[in-house]
Write a protein that holds these residues in place. Structure first.
Motif, PDB file in Angstrom:
ATOM      1  N   LYS A  32       0.034   9.104   2.680  1.00 51.07           N
ATOM      2  CA  LYS A  32      -0.701   9.653   3.799  1.00 51.07           C
ATOM      3  C   LYS A  32       0.250  10.423   4.709  1.00 51.07           C
ATOM      4  O   LYS A  32       1.471  10.303   4.585  1.00 51.07           O
ATOM      5  CB  LYS A  32      -1.429   8.567   4.583  1.00 51.07           C
ATOM      6  N   PHE A  33      -0.347  11.211   5.611  1.00 54.25           N
ATOM      7  CA  PHE A  33       0.441  11.815   6.668  1.00 54.25           C
ATOM      8  C   PHE A  33      -0.412  11.905   7.921  1.00 54.25           C
ATOM      9  O   PHE A  33      -1.630  11.801   7.856  1.00 54.25           O
ATOM     10  CB  PHE A  33       0.989  13.195   6.268  1.00 54.25           C
ATOM     11  N   GLU A  34       0.229  12.023   9.059  1.00 53.85           N
ATOM     12  CA  GLU A  34      -0.443  12.180  10.334  1.00 53.85           C
ATOM     13  C   GLU A  34       0.161  13.387  11.050  1.00 53.85           C
ATOM     14  O   GLU A  34       1.318  13.702  10.872  1.00 53.85           O
ATOM     15  CB  GLU A  34      -0.242  10.934  11.213  1.00 53.85           C
ATOM     16  N   ARG A  35      -0.650  14.047  11.860  1.00 53.07           N
ATOM     17  CA  ARG A  35      -0.145  15.146  12.679  1.00 53.07           C
ATOM     18  C   ARG A  35      -0.297  14.791  14.130  1.00 53.07           C
ATOM     19  O   ARG A  35      -1.235  14.242  14.556  1.00 53.07           O
ATOM     20  CB  ARG A  35      -0.982  16.397  12.465  1.00 53.07           C
TER      21      ARG A  35
END
Length: 118
Positions: free
Chosen positions: A115-118
Protein backbone atom coordinates in the motif's frame (compact mmCIF):
# COMPACT_ATOMS: atom_id res chain seq x y z
CA UNK A 1 -4.55 -3.01 6.86
CA UNK A 2 -7.17 -3.99 7.72
CA UNK A 3 -9.01 -3.75 4.41
CA UNK A 4 -12.73 -4.02 5.10
CA UNK A 5 -15.48 -4.20 2.49
CA UNK A 6 -19.20 -4.32 3.13
CA UNK A 7 -21.32 -5.52 0.20
CA UNK A 8 -25.02 -5.05 0.84
CA UNK A 9 -28.44 -4.73 -0.72
CA UNK A 10 -29.21 -1.07 -1.31
CA UNK A 11 -32.66 -1.51 0.23
CA UNK A 12 -31.31 -2.03 3.77
CA UNK A 13 -31.86 0.58 6.47
CA UNK A 14 -28.22 0.54 7.55
CA UNK A 15 -26.43 2.86 10.00
CA UNK A 16 -23.15 2.64 8.11
CA UNK A 17 -21.36 5.34 10.09
CA UNK A 18 -22.14 3.72 13.44
CA UNK A 19 -21.33 0.27 12.10
CA UNK A 20 -17.93 1.38 10.76
CA UNK A 21 -17.04 3.12 14.03
CA UNK A 22 -18.01 0.08 16.13
CA UNK A 23 -16.35 -2.33 13.70
CA UNK A 24 -13.09 -0.41 13.81
CA UNK A 25 -13.19 -0.49 17.63
CA UNK A 26 -13.84 -4.25 17.63
CA UNK A 27 -11.05 -4.85 15.10
CA UNK A 28 -8.58 -2.94 17.27
CA UNK A 29 -9.66 -4.76 20.45
CA UNK A 30 -9.90 -8.27 19.01
CA UNK A 31 -7.29 -8.38 16.23
CA UNK A 32 -4.78 -5.82 17.58
CA UNK A 33 -5.12 -3.55 14.54
CA UNK A 34 -4.12 0.10 14.76
CA UNK A 35 -7.14 2.45 14.76
CA UNK A 36 -5.71 4.65 12.01
CA UNK A 37 -5.20 1.58 9.82
CA UNK A 38 -8.89 0.59 9.78
CA UNK A 39 -10.55 1.41 6.44
CA UNK A 40 -14.04 0.37 5.41
CA UNK A 41 -15.69 0.64 1.99
CA UNK A 42 -19.43 0.19 1.62
CA UNK A 43 -20.66 -1.16 -1.70
CA UNK A 44 -24.46 -1.01 -1.94
CA UNK A 45 -25.88 -3.22 -4.66
CA UNK A 46 -28.65 -1.90 -6.87
CA UNK A 47 -29.91 -5.41 -7.55
CA UNK A 48 -30.07 -8.41 -5.24
CA UNK A 49 -31.46 -11.76 -6.39
CA UNK A 50 -32.44 -14.49 -3.95
CA UNK A 51 -33.39 -17.99 -5.03
CA UNK A 52 -36.43 -17.92 -7.29
CA UNK A 53 -37.97 -14.82 -5.72
CA UNK A 54 -38.98 -11.99 -8.03
CA UNK A 55 -36.36 -9.33 -7.18
CA UNK A 56 -39.05 -6.64 -7.41
CA UNK A 57 -40.64 -8.15 -4.28
CA UNK A 58 -37.56 -7.21 -2.23
CA UNK A 59 -38.43 -9.76 0.45
CA UNK A 60 -34.77 -10.60 1.07
CA UNK A 61 -31.66 -8.52 1.63
CA UNK A 62 -28.00 -9.52 1.74
CA UNK A 63 -24.98 -8.13 3.57
CA UNK A 64 -21.51 -9.66 3.52
CA UNK A 65 -18.48 -8.22 5.34
CA UNK A 66 -14.94 -9.18 4.35
CA UNK A 67 -12.01 -8.23 6.56
CA UNK A 68 -8.55 -8.60 5.06
CA UNK A 69 -5.82 -8.72 7.71
CA UNK A 70 -2.09 -9.28 7.56
CA UNK A 71 -1.32 -12.92 8.29
CA UNK A 72 -0.65 -14.06 11.84
CA UNK A 73 -4.02 -14.05 13.60
CA UNK A 74 -5.17 -17.36 15.02
CA UNK A 75 -8.33 -19.08 13.83
CA UNK A 76 -9.84 -18.28 17.24
CA UNK A 77 -9.19 -14.54 16.81
CA UNK A 78 -10.67 -14.63 13.31
CA UNK A 79 -13.77 -16.44 14.56
CA UNK A 80 -14.18 -14.00 17.45
CA UNK A 81 -13.95 -11.08 15.02
CA UNK A 82 -16.53 -12.54 12.62
CA UNK A 83 -18.93 -13.15 15.52
CA UNK A 84 -18.45 -9.53 16.59
CA UNK A 85 -19.21 -8.39 13.02
CA UNK A 86 -22.48 -10.35 12.98
CA UNK A 87 -23.53 -8.83 16.32
CA UNK A 88 -22.75 -5.34 15.00
CA UNK A 89 -24.83 -6.01 11.87
CA UNK A 90 -27.77 -6.98 14.11
CA UNK A 91 -27.31 -3.72 15.99
CA UNK A 92 -26.90 -1.38 13.00
CA UNK A 93 -29.38 -2.77 10.44
CA UNK A 94 -33.05 -2.06 11.09
CA UNK A 95 -35.43 -4.98 11.15
CA UNK A 96 -37.83 -3.71 8.50
CA UNK A 97 -39.58 -6.99 7.75
CA UNK A 98 -37.28 -8.36 5.04
CA UNK A 99 -35.37 -11.60 5.51
CA UNK A 100 -31.77 -10.55 6.13
CA UNK A 101 -28.95 -12.84 5.05
CA UNK A 102 -25.85 -11.60 6.89
CA UNK A 103 -22.38 -13.10 6.74
CA UNK A 104 -18.79 -12.21 7.50
CA UNK A 105 -15.33 -13.60 6.92
CA UNK A 106 -11.79 -12.73 7.93
CA UNK A 107 -9.08 -13.62 5.48
CA UNK A 108 -5.33 -13.20 5.39
CA UNK A 109 -4.07 -10.68 2.89
CA UNK A 110 -1.80 -12.19 0.28
CA UNK A 111 1.94 -11.81 0.96
CA UNK A 112 2.08 -9.60 -2.16
CA UNK A 113 -0.11 -6.96 -0.44
CA UNK A 114 1.40 -3.47 -0.56
CA UNK A 115 0.00 0.00 0.00
CA UNK A 116 0.92 3.66 -0.10
CA UNK A 117 -0.47 6.86 1.36
CA UNK A 118 -0.22 10.45 0.17
Amino acid sequence: MPQITVDHSKTLSFDREGFARDLHTATVEIAAARPEACKTQFRPSEYTAFGYEDPAEQGHAVVHVTLGLLAGRTDEVKAQLTEAVLELLRKHIEDDGVVLHASAEVRDLDPSYRKFER
